[in-house]
Design an enzyme around this catalytic site. Sequence first.
Site, mmCIF file in Angstrom:
data_model
loop_
_atom_site.group_PDB
_atom_site.id
_atom_site.type_symbol
_atom_site.label_atom_id
_atom_site.label_comp_id
_atom_site.label_asym_id
_atom_site.label_seq_id
_atom_site.Cartn_x
_atom_site.Cartn_y
_atom_site.Cartn_z
ATOM 1 N N LEU A 3 35.730 42.572 37.516
ATOM 2 C CA LEU A 3 36.185 42.146 36.189
ATOM 3 C C LEU A 3 36.333 43.379 35.315
ATOM 4 O O LEU A 3 35.635 44.380 35.509
ATOM 5 C CB LEU A 3 35.163 41.193 35.560
ATOM 6 C CG LEU A 3 34.940 39.845 36.255
ATOM 7 C CD1 LEU A 3 33.857 39.042 35.540
ATOM 8 C CD2 LEU A 3 36.238 39.046 36.335
ATOM 9 N N ASP A 4 37.215 43.289 34.316
ATOM 10 C CA ASP A 4 37.367 44.382 33.344
ATOM 11 C C ASP A 4 36.078 44.536 32.530
ATOM 12 O O ASP A 4 35.281 43.598 32.436
ATOM 13 C CB ASP A 4 38.516 44.083 32.375
ATOM 14 C CG ASP A 4 39.844 43.935 33.089
ATOM 15 O OD1 ASP A 4 39.996 44.513 34.182
ATOM 16 O OD2 ASP A 4 40.713 43.234 32.546
ATOM 17 N N ALA A 5 35.948 45.680 31.858
ATOM 18 C CA ALA A 5 34.742 45.936 31.059
ATOM 19 C C ALA A 5 34.535 44.847 29.997
ATOM 20 O O ALA A 5 33.407 44.408 29.757
ATOM 21 C CB ALA A 5 34.834 47.309 30.403
#
Length: 238
Positions: free
Chosen positions: A106-108
């Site tokens: 997942l993205d930050a």
Amino acid sequence: MTYVVIMRLDKFICKSTQLTKPEAIAMIEEGKVNINRDVVTAVSTQVHENNQVTLNGILLTLRPFRYLIMNKPANTICSNIDEAYPSLFNYITEGNNAELHVAGRLDADTTGLVLITDNGSWSYNIITPSKKCEKVYRVGLRKPITEDATEKFAIGLQLQGESQLTRPAKLEIITSKEVLLTITEGKFHQVKRMFSAIGNKVISLHREKIGEITLDVEEGEWRYLTSDEIQSFNLKVK
Ligand code: URA
């Protein structure tokens, strides 16, 4: 008879002891490791399923694989080392985290369900689009969702820089600015790019479900998966 290769000798030593890779290499090169009674000093030697590997005369057996579910907080990253944000592996205080990876990063700024393991064949079933493993995201949008969006997502969207349309995706409208999106692939920034392709913008993104597994731990917490949960991905070949 042919035997299946399990892994390189240095990796086998790491996965069956508490030794780090440099320590395992040193043991091998110092002649302390035997395969079927023969001293083996080449770290890249392939260990086969029938091999008996010993270190200082003690028979080694592989540690079982680990499988975890975690609720990823915002402003953490899915790589094993801290970069611009801290790694979510900081939350796992048990065992050797260096061997673990996230099955579908997942993205930050994205929160929610991540599955973590040291078994690459298992994560392959989750990540590979042809396995059609469903991932469900709760998406907050800047603008109201348009009426034709459900059909556009079902048909497939042309994302910038991609040669193929996105695979059919299911859109469920909760409110005009909140939707549930189910996809079976995980291209870079896929959800954000899909909404951008229909002229909208994702302002919050949270993964709620992967395959049969629904997020059931609090933010920043994790637990081991049950054997049924682990098996659910191996059985699922649509
Ligand atoms: N799609 C995105 O755009 N970001 C994520 O973190 C996951 C899916």
